[in-house]
Design a protein around this motif. Sequence first.
Motif, PDB file in Angstrom:
ATOM      1  N   ARG B 191       0.847  -1.213   0.000  1.00 19.43           N
ATOM      2  CA  ARG B 191       0.000   0.000   0.000  1.00 19.43           C
ATOM      3  C   ARG B 191       0.874   1.251   0.000  1.00 19.43           C
ATOM      4  N   LEU B 246      -7.094   3.803  -4.357  1.00 12.71           N
ATOM      5  CA  LEU B 246      -6.286   3.069  -3.368  1.00 12.71           C
ATOM      6  C   LEU B 246      -7.168   2.534  -2.250  1.00 12.71           C
ATOM      7  N   TRP B 250      -7.846  -1.275  -0.972  1.00  7.07           N
ATOM      8  CA  TRP B 250      -7.049  -1.333   0.268  1.00  7.07           C
ATOM      9  C   TRP B 250      -6.944  -2.758   0.820  1.00  7.07           C
ATOM     10  N   LEU B 253      -4.758  -5.208  -1.071  1.00  2.98           N
ATOM     11  CA  LEU B 253      -3.303  -4.976  -1.084  1.00  2.98           C
ATOM     12  C   LEU B 253      -2.659  -5.352   0.251  1.00  2.98           C
TER      13      LEU B 253
END
Lengths: 174, 572
Positions: B191, B246, B250, B253
Motif C-alpha cells: 500500500r 487506493l 485497500w 493490497l
Amino acid sequence: MIRRAFRHGIWSHQGSHFGLLAGWMLLLVLAARVQAQTPQAVTDDDINRIASQLYCPVCQNVTLDVCPTLACDNWRAAIRSKLEAGWSDQAIQDYFVTQFGARVIGTPPKTGLNWLLYAVAPVGALGLALAGFLVLRKKTGSQVETKDSTEVSLNGSEPWREQLARDIRKDDSI
Amino acid sequence: MLSGAVALGVNQAWKKETQFTPWVILTGMITLAFFLLIVAFVENPFSRIWATLDGKVFRSMVQPVGTFLIYPPNGVGLNPLLRHPGMIVHPPMLYAGFAGFVIPFSFAVASLVTGRNDSDWLRISRPWALGAWTFLTIGLVLGSRWAYDVLGWGGYWGWDPVEVAALIPWLTGTAFIHSLIVQSKRQLFKRWNFVLIILTFCMVVFGIFLTRSGVLDSVHAFSQSNIGPMFFVFISLTFIASLALLLWRWKLLVSDGQMGSLFSKESAFLFNNLLFILLFLICLAGVLFPLVSEVFTGTKMTVGASWYKQTTGPVFGGLLLLMGVVPLTAWGSTSAGKLGKRLWLPVSISLVVPVLTAFLSGLNWGGIVALWLITLAALVTLFDIGNAVVHRMKAQKEGFFIALGRVFVRNHHRYGGYLVHLGVVMIALGVVGVEFYQTQTQQTLAKGEALQLDSFKLTFTDLFQYQTTDGRAVTQAVMQISRDGRLLATINPRSDYFDLYRQSVTAPGRMSTLAEDLYVVLVDWQPTTTSAVTFHVYHNPLINWFWIGAVVMVLGALLAIGLPDRRKVESS
C-alpha cells in the motif's frame, strides 16, 4: 589638615608631584571615557552579519547582504548608521520588523500562527515514529522465531517465496 | 517530452503487461490532455499578437475576425541572469524528471484499477522511476551550479520556495525508489508504494504549479501566469481520484511478507522512508506557510534558509547514519548483537576523522558529528564493495580492476545504488564544508592593498572597464591570491552591466581546488577613479566535492538502471 596642606603647600614644590599625578589620572580617566563613547569602526562584515538575517522587503526572497538594488543599498546604509549609533543587532532587526513587518526576517518569530511552522518537525517526527512503531509491531509480532534470511526455506511453493529464494541466492540487493 | 514518455510507457505496457495497457493509455492521456489544454488555451507559446483598426490588441494563435497581425520589434533577449550553460540543460532535465514520474503513476493506477495484488507494476516502473529521479537530480544540481556561478552569494542552495518545490518530488521519489526494493524482496509496503507514487505525481504537478503560477515570492520567479486555478483543480482531482482508487483496493493490497526484526534491512528501509517523509512534510510546510500566514494574518511570512537548516539538518544526519548502517544489515533478520559486531570496527575507524578535525579546526560540534556520519557511511559502503571485489578476485582468480568492473556490472542494481550512496557522501562533504566551515569577509581595497581571509592573502592589483560587442559594460578586477608568500592564482571577478536590461550580473572570480574554493565577488567600485573597490570573499572548504558527488550519483543511478540483461534477451 587643609590648612596644613596649604601651609606645606600642595601647590608648593613638594606637593607638586602629587598634583601632577592626580592630574594625569584625571586625564586618563577622561580619555578612557571618551574612548568608550567613541563608536567602534563599523565594518562591512558587521553590516552583512545583520543584513544576512534580513530579507529585502520589496524584492523576491533575497537577503539584504546580497541584494543588488539601490533600495537595499540604502537599507544597508541604515544598518551602518544604526551600528555606528551603538544599536545592538537585535534592536536593528526589531527596527526593520517594525518598519516593514515580520516578513523581513527569514525565521518567523515564535508567536501566534507561526507556532504551526515550528510544530511541523517535532509533531511530524512523533507521528511518523508512532506509525513506524505500529508497522513494526504488526509486521514482526506474528513471527514466532526470527531467522536469518539465508535460513528461509527454499522449497516454498508460492511464487513470491521462489522469487525471494532466487534473489537471495543471487545476492542481496540494496 | 511528456508525449514521448507516455508513448514509450504505453509501448512498454503493450509488450510486458497487456492488462495494464488501456489504463496506462488513459492515465497518460488525461495528464497529457491537461497540459495540452493549458498550452493550447491558457498559455499558448505560439500565440501571436493581433490588432484591430481601432487599436485593440489580442493574443491568439489563429487570426480573430477583423484584425491584422502585429510584428513587435525585437525583444531584449534572454534575461541576463539566465545566460549560463547550465540553464540550457536545467529546465529540460527537471521537466524530463517530472514527465518520467507520470509513467510509474500510470502503471500504479492501472494496477489498482485491474485489482492486481502482485508487484508487476513495480517491476515495470522501477527503471522509469530511477530514470525520472536521475533527470530530476541532474536538474537540481545544474540549478545549484547556476546559483553558485551567477547569483554571487557564495552558496548553491538558498532554500528558495521554487527550489524547495523541485526538491519535494525528489524526496518522495527517493523514498519510493527505496521502498519498491522492499516490496520486490520481501512483499512488504504494497500500500505504501502506491501512496508514495501518488504523492510523487501530485508533488510533480504541484511543483510545476508553484514554479509557473507566481503565487510565491521567489528569486526564480521568471514568469507569472494565470494557470493557478486550473492546476489547483487538476492536483485536487488527481489526488482525490487516486486516493479513492487506493482505498477501494485497500483490503486487496495485503502485504504477504513479514519484517524480520527491528534491525533487519527492511526495518532500516522503513526508517529511511519515514525520514524522507519527514523531510517532505517539513519542506511542504515551509513552502505553504507563507500562503497560510497570508490567508490568516494578512502577512506573507518569509520562511528562510535558517529555518530549513535548523529543521532538516538532523533529519539529513539521520539519513547519513542509515546509509552507514544499512549495508551491514540483512534481509529477514539481524539481531542487535550481530549488527553491533559488524558495526564496531567501521564506527571505531570512522571516529578518527572527527577527532582529527576537532584538533585541527576546533570544536564545531555540528561539523564534527556530520563528518563522523559521512566517514561512517563512506567506510561501510567502500568496505562492502571492497569485500565483494576481494571475494571475486579469490574465487574467480581475476585481477583487481577486472573484478571491480565485474562486481559493478554483474550486480548493477546493488552496486549502482552503492555508487549513488558514495555520491551522496561526497555531496554531504561539500555541504558540511560550506555550512559549518565557510568563512567570509567584505572589504574595500585600493590598488595594491590586500585582505587576509584564513591563511590566504588576496591582493587587489588592477581594475579594467570595457564595452563588449554584445552590449555589456564590463568591470573586471584583477586579484592575486597567495599563501605564505607564494602566489597561488590570479583571478578576475567581474560585473557585467547589460545596457538593454539595465541589470548587472556578477561573475565571481574563483580559485578552485579539491580542498576548497576561494570565491570573490566584485561588489562595488568608484566609477570614475576606480581606485577603491569593494570585494566580498568567501572561503568555501570542500565545496567541489558537492559537484563531483553529483556526477558520481548520476553515474551510479545510470548503472542501477542498467541496460537490458543480455542473457535474458538471448534466452528469450
